[in-house]
Design a protein around this motif. Structure first.
Motif: not given
Length: 57
Positions: A14, A17, A26, A28
């Motif tokens: 991650s 955000v 979020r 990734w």
């Protein structure tokens, strides 16, 4: 990006955000190749800021 730049098994991490299309997501990224994805947050699980212990600080 060529097929050989993309790994067979992604190692997701991650990285942050963001708001996207009016919602919170979020982000990734794969640790081994340039692939990334955005995971929308589920609005049903949102809690009001005032209902958290963080608001008391």
């Amino acid at each position: 990006m060529s097929e050989e730049d993309i790994c067979e098994r992604h190692a997701w991490t991650s990285v942050g955000v963001v708001t996207r299309d009016g919602g919170v997501c979020r982000i990734w990224e794969c640790e081994n190749c340039p692939v990334w994805t955005a995971q929308p947050f589920d609005a049903e699980h949102e809690r009001s800021w005032d209902e958290t212990w963080l608001a008391e600080r």
